[in-house]
Design an enzyme around this catalytic site. Structure first.
Site, PDB file in Angstrom:
ATOM      1  N   GLU A 428       0.841  -1.190   0.000  1.00  0.00           N
ATOM      2  CA  GLU A 428       0.000   0.000   0.000  1.00  0.00           C
ATOM      3  C   GLU A 428       0.884   1.251   0.000  1.00  0.00           C
ATOM      4  OE1 GLU A 428      -1.842   0.457   3.784  1.00  0.00           O
ATOM      5  OE2 GLU A 428      -2.606   2.452   3.309  1.00  0.00           O
ATOM      6  N   ASP A 505      -0.798  -1.198   6.143  1.00  0.00           N
ATOM      7  CA  ASP A 505      -0.611  -0.745   7.517  1.00  0.00           C
ATOM      8  C   ASP A 505      -1.544  -1.473   8.474  1.00  0.00           C
ATOM      9  OD1 ASP A 505       1.403   1.002   7.036  1.00  0.00           O
ATOM     10  OD2 ASP A 505       0.075   2.688   6.587  1.00  0.00           O
ATOM     11  N   ASP A 507      -3.663  -0.577  10.444  1.00  0.00           N
ATOM     12  CA  ASP A 507      -4.731   0.288  10.939  1.00  0.00           C
ATOM     13  C   ASP A 507      -6.001   0.007  10.134  1.00  0.00           C
ATOM     14  OD1 ASP A 507      -4.243   1.360   8.474  1.00  0.00           O
ATOM     15  OD2 ASP A 507      -3.415   3.255   9.212  1.00  0.00           O
ATOM     16  N   ASP A 509      -7.509   1.692   7.790  1.00  0.00           N
ATOM     17  CA  ASP A 509      -7.370   1.869   6.336  1.00  0.00           C
ATOM     18  C   ASP A 509      -6.665   0.679   5.705  1.00  0.00           C
ATOM     19  OD1 ASP A 509      -8.717   4.128   6.046  1.00  0.00           O
ATOM     20  OD2 ASP A 509      -6.966   5.476   5.937  1.00  0.00           O
TER      21      ASP A 509
END
Ligand code: 0R9
Length: 641
Positions: A428, A505, A507, A509
């Site tokens: 990403e 990541d 998280d 997102d």
């Protein structure tokens, strides 16, 4: 009286037949699980439905009793109880002989799809007890069996009479034998669903279901005077209708045909076939006849109306059936079924007669209902358009694939061409992608950076999916094509990387991006998941560096808490990683790329039912359930060494 005296020599042979049923129950009712258990009820109900088809019964009661038995009652003529030429009452012969259908009775259309008229004796053989009461000729005649063997003494060769009545009908009460069945509790939900289906297929019949095991007891009455028209309407109740329900019927060669169909605003077809009230899961000749004739009739109309020009090719069958829900029901005097499972109708005359009825009746209907004709043809036009776009996109993609391995130049490929050793990281963001390109072992690790969130393939048509730059690059890089409704261009043997690793990541997102990628793989390259090639990299959240000794990566808050507990007196610096982009190439190598130290989770979807739910979870608008899904269904974290 001793049991032996109940039997004569002829009946010994008969009982050996029922012994065979008890030895191999699966051969007669499919299985001894709940499905087979419920099947016992259907066999008895089907006999009552046969009496309805003979025009002599319009009401059936089905009751699940408190003691675990089931009682089925019909208001037909009553099973004949007179002396059969074989020297026993006809009723007894029905329950103790694995006779061929039609030998004793004269109903025209037998419902028994698989058992060919042996249903009553099979249920008897597999029941701890079975009790029969026949109201006929002014009397109630009684018979009873224990594990298939008669348990009542005949009186002058006939059944004992337990009372007088002016009514007629048959009542059968039976208790499935726990020696045979793995489970002995009938499923009310399944039984009700089957009874409702029977009511749709027999509009003149009322079926009353009672579950006495419940407190208060449950009673439902099924009566569907609109027949298969009502069935189609019911199936479409949650959809936006494009036409009314259209209905044809007719008969020839002693075969009766009924067809009900309706178009809805959906992109699939749902065409169900029944023969003599039995659902044919694999379709068969009746459906072939329907599909061929309907496609032909509609193409003729399309040309007459100028929707198809001279140069145009005909609509395909699936163009014409896209959006269609249909039930085709035939009544055949001698149905034949194909294969082991007996779920596909095999009679060639069924195809012929259904095609004849549809070719005659469909024009009759559409000539008088031009609005509906236009609605059906515009569904076909829309489907054909989509099909052509998909075919074009596919050809473009496949040709492009030959020329360009990486259509937008982002892939940093590895040197090795040994797929078993190679890995590709889908990373990403460009910045993490840049670090990963520096950090990797370029001999066997490829890096493909993707920009932000890729297209949600659940919400896009295939032409949009295949036009998407990121998706195109991935399909090209993996090398094995993609599979999708109209055909399968996917070949796992061509996969260029043993591991496809999603690197996002830790998280919300990142979880969303992972989800979008998994949706793409699940829909268009499901074998990659099935064969265990998809992984998620688990980058750490923290690094603790003690004043003395080695640093350590920690993957979540729990691990940090544990670390603090286990090192109460230790001084350490805590580094928190916000994202992959914040790691330098060395850290990225150590935490996420190096097979000796990284953590990977393999994605597995084992249960196919779960898989269909997956789409719902992945498609939903809520992020937390998606994130939960990814982590729940990823296999236990394993150090990939
Ligand atoms: C509750 C479940 N009902 C049944 O099992 C059932 C079987 C059955 C039947 C006849 C009538 N009702 C029935 N209910 C029947 C009667 C006659 C002719 N054929 C059938 C008649 O009166 O002439 N039978 C099913 C098979 C047989 N009867 C037979 F083989 F004994 F004839």
């Amino acid at each position: 009286m001793a049991k032996a005296e109940i039997y004569d020599e002829k009946s010994i042979q008969v009982l050996e037949g029922l012994e065979a049923v008890r030895m191999r129950p699966g051969m007669y009712i499919g299985s001894t699980s709940r499905k087979g258990l419920n099947h016992l009820i259907y066999e008895i109900v089907d006999n009552a439905v046969d009496e309805h088809l003979a025009g002599c019964c319009d009401h059936i009661d089905v009751c699940l009793e408190k003691d675990g038995s089931c009682t089925v009652t019909d208001n037909g003529r009553g099973i004949p109880v007179g002396m059969h030429e074989k020297g026993v009452p006809a009723e007894r012969l029905v329950y103790t002989t694995l006779h061929a259908g039609g030998k004793f009775d004269n109903t025209v259309y037998k419902t028994s799809g698989g058992l060919h008229g042996v249903g009553s004796s099979v249920v008897n053989a597999l029941s701890e007890y079975l009790d029969v009461k026949v109201k006929r000729d002014g009397a109630i005649h009684h018979d009873r069996y224990v594990r298939g063997k008669p348990d009542i003494e005949l009186v002058g060769g006939l059944l004992p009479i337990m009372g007088r009545t002016k009514e007629t009908g048959t009542t059968v009460n039976f208790l499935p034998d726990p020696e045979i069945f793995e489970v002995t509790r009938f499923s009310a939900t399944e039984v009700k669903s089957r009874l409702h289906e029977t009511a749709y297929l027999n509009p003149g019949l009322t079926i009353c279901f009672t579950d006495r095991r419940e407190d208060p007891e449950e009673t439902v009455t099924y009566h569907e005077p609109d027949g298969i028209r009502g069935y189609v309407k019911e199936m479409n109740k949650a959809c936006e209708a494009v036409t009314d329900v259209i209905y044809f019927e007719g008969s020839d060669e002693n075969i009766k045909v009924e067809a009900a169909l309706q178009y809805v605003n959906e992109f699939h077809e749902n065409v169900l076939g029944y023969c003599n009230n039995i659902f044919n899961a694999d379709g068969g000749t009746h459906l072939t006849g329907f599909k061929t004739a309907f496609t032909q009739v509609m193409n003729v109309y399309a040309r007459e109306l100028g929707i198809l020009k001279e140069k145009d090719q005909n609509f395909t069958g699936s163009d014409i059936r896209n959006g269609m829900t249909a039930v085709i029901s035939v009544k055949h005097p001698a149905p034949r079924f194909e294969g082991q499972t007996k779920t596909k109708l095999d009679n060639p005359d069924a195809a012929r007669v259904v095609a004849k009825v549809v070719s005659e009746e469909a024009p009759h209907f559409f000539d008088r209902n031009l609005d509906m004709l236009k609605a059906v043809l515009s569904c076909a036009e829309r489907s054909a358009k989509i099909r052509k776009t998909e075919e074009r996109t596919k050809t473009n993609l496949l040709t492009k694939q030959k020329y360009s391995f990486d259509s937008n130049g982002k892939l940093a490929n590895c040197i090795s061409r040994d797929a078993k050793k190679c890995e590709i990281f889908i990373v990403e963001g460009d910045s993490a992608g840049g670090s990963a390109k520096t950090a990797r072992d370029r001999n066997y690790q490829a890096i493909l950076p993707i920009r932000g969130k890729i297209l949600n393939v659940e919400k896009a048509s295939i032409d949009k999916v295949l036009a998407n730059a990121e998706i195109k690059t991935m399909i090209n890089a993996f090398g094995c094509g993609f599979s999708e409704g109209y055909g399968n261009n996917f070949d796992i043997a061509k996969l260029r990387y043993d591991k496809i690793i999603i690197m996002a990541d830790a998280d919300v997102d990142g979880a969303h991006i992972g989800t979008l990628l998994l949706t793409l793989f699940y829909r268009y390259m499901p074998d990659l998941i099935r064969e265990g090639h998809i992984y998620i990299a688990m980058p750490p959240l923290y690094k603790v560096v003690p004043s003395k000794g080695q640093g350590e990566y920690l993957y979540d808050d729990k691990a940090l808490e544990k670390y603090r507990k286990n090192h109460p007196d230790q001084k350490f610096t805590l580094q928190r990683y916000k994202g992959l982009g914040e790691m330098d190439p060395d850290q990225l190598w150590e935490t996420t790329l190096n097979p000796a130290t990284r953590m990977l989770r393999r994605i597995e979807i084992g249960d196919p039912r779960l898989s269909s739910d997956v789409t719902g979870v992945l498609m939903g608008t809520d992020v937390p359930p998606r994130r939960e899904f990814i982590y729940k269904h990823a296999r236990e974290a394993e150090l990939d060494v």
